[in-house]
Design an enzyme around this catalytic site. Structure first.
Site, PDB file in Angstrom:
ATOM      1  N   ALA A  33       0.818  -1.215   0.000  1.00 51.72           N
ATOM      2  CA  ALA A  33       0.000   0.000   0.000  1.00 51.72           C
ATOM      3  C   ALA A  33       0.855   1.270   0.000  1.00 51.72           C
ATOM      4  O   ALA A  33       2.079   1.230   0.068  1.00 51.72           O
ATOM      5  CB  ALA A  33      -0.937  -0.018   1.201  1.00 51.72           C
ATOM      6  N   HIS A  34       0.144   2.408  -0.049  1.00 54.10           N
ATOM      7  CA  HIS A  34       0.824   3.700  -0.169  1.00 54.10           C
ATOM      8  C   HIS A  34       1.717   3.996   1.035  1.00 54.10           C
ATOM      9  O   HIS A  34       1.384   3.715   2.167  1.00 54.10           O
ATOM     10  CB  HIS A  34      -0.175   4.843  -0.403  1.00 54.10           C
ATOM     11  N   ASN A  35       2.886   4.542   0.717  1.00 52.98           N
ATOM     12  CA  ASN A  35       3.873   4.991   1.703  1.00 52.98           C
ATOM     13  C   ASN A  35       4.524   3.862   2.493  1.00 52.98           C
ATOM     14  O   ASN A  35       5.180   4.101   3.503  1.00 52.98           O
ATOM     15  CB  ASN A  35       3.279   6.033   2.651  1.00 52.98           C
TER      16      ASN A  35
END
Length: 346
Positions: free
Chosen positions: A239-241
């Site tokens: 997922a993001h980051n």
């Protein structure tokens, strides 16, 4: 191509037991051996096959001591599996590589293409994209605007690399991989969910492998980073980051929620789930289907949900297996207690 045991032993620094002039031209599993093939033995479970294999040469660890006569020529090495990997890499490198740009590929005028690059039919290379030397991009692959891809990379068919993402040198992306799709970011409101624009990027450092149909989402801000040498299997969601440490490996169907930090040299079994905003230390091993709700210190070995040490997990598994019998026993004990109470009250 054909190689002798003497040539192979020199390449992998092994010791020959048998005929140094034995030759091979292909690879085979030890249980499916055939004349002219080279096999390997590293897992003790497969030891019985070495006495009946038809392979001409077998790689074995130095501590292997035969119990019976073996037909094949043996090459003893420090690590048979590692030596096999070296030979397979040599075999792959000897294959002719595709080169040239297919007339049906689209390359934006501002894109920069390196030397000895292959770009297959119906591939799309966006504006200001940079493709490094000796990189291969197979048909129907999408490389968005501003993407930078290093040297010696391999992108199989139907890979999608969204705009501005960066891929280092010698990375391999298998079919269906999606690099840089929007992270799952939405702000709850009284009327539903408002999308939060994901304006960051994805960075894959050198020698990262991404399996088929794996997704690495772009950051909300900054970058989702997979550090050098990490190997990600098929059907994994990052997922993001998120930040994945160097040389960490993940088996199929691992899911990592946003803003998690994973250390170096970690090993995750299939279907491991990692909560967001937590930190996993270096060299952590997680067994298949483990659910991780909180941070874990370095060098931990855990399995299960909630995660626990393997010894405790397997003890708990035995108890769980026996729960139906235990429930029946408890019911019988309760019945006996009630009968005793009635006798005492008379």
């Amino acid at each position: 191509m054909e190689f002798s045991a003497k040539q192979i032993a020199a390449f992998i620094q092994g010791e020959i037991i048998g005929d140094e002039n034995a030759t091979v031209h292909t690879f085979a599993k030890i249980e499916e051996g055939m004349p002219g093939a080279i096999s390997f033995l590293s897992n003790p479970k497969y030891t019985p096959y070495i006495y009946e294999t038809q392979s001409s040469i077998v790689l074995v660890n130095k501590d292997f001591v035969p119990e019976h006569e073996i037909r094949a020529t043996l090459i003893k090495v420090d690590n048979a599996y590692e030596s096999l990997a070296k030979l397979l890499n040599l075999y792959e490198m000897s294959k002719p590589k595709k080169q040239g740009i297919d007339s049906l590929a689209y390359i934006a005028p501002s894109a920069k293409i390196g030397e000895n690059v292959y770009i297959g039919a119906f591939a799309y290379i966006g504006e200001n994209a940079v493709i490094g030397d000796n990189t291969q991009i197979y048909p129907h692959t999408f490389v968005g605007d501003g993407v930078k891809i290093g040297n010696g990379c391999l992108l199989y068919s139907n890979v999608n690399v969204y705009h501005d993402c960066r891929i280092g040198n010698e990375c391999i992306l298998h079919s269906g991989a999606v690099i840089g799709a929007d992270g799952f970011g939405f702000a709850p409101t009284p009327n539903g969910y408002d999308k939060i624009p994901q304006i960051g990027i994805v960075i894959l450092e050198d020698k990262v492998d991404i399996g088929a149909n794996t997704c690495v989402d772009r950051a909300t801000m900054g970058a989702t980073i997979i550090h050098s040498g990490a190997k990600i299997d098929n059907l994994v969601q990052i997922a993001h980051n998120d930040e994945i440490g160097s040389h960490t490996v993940m088996a199929a169907q691992v899911g990592i929620a946003g803003s998690a930090k994973i250390g170096e040299w970690c090993m995750f079994g299939g279907q491991v789930g990692i909560a967001g905003h937590i930190t996993i230390g270096d060299r952590v091993n997680l067994g298949a289907q483990s659910g991780i709700p909180s941070s874990i210190k370095a060098d931990s070995v855990l399995i299960g949900t909630p995660p626990m040490e393997p010894k405790a997990y397997f003890k708990a598994a035995v108890v769980t297996k026996n729960l139906p019998d235990m429930q029946k026993e408890i019911r019988n004990l309760r019945k006996e207690v009630e009968e005793l109470k009635q006798l005492l009250n008379k």
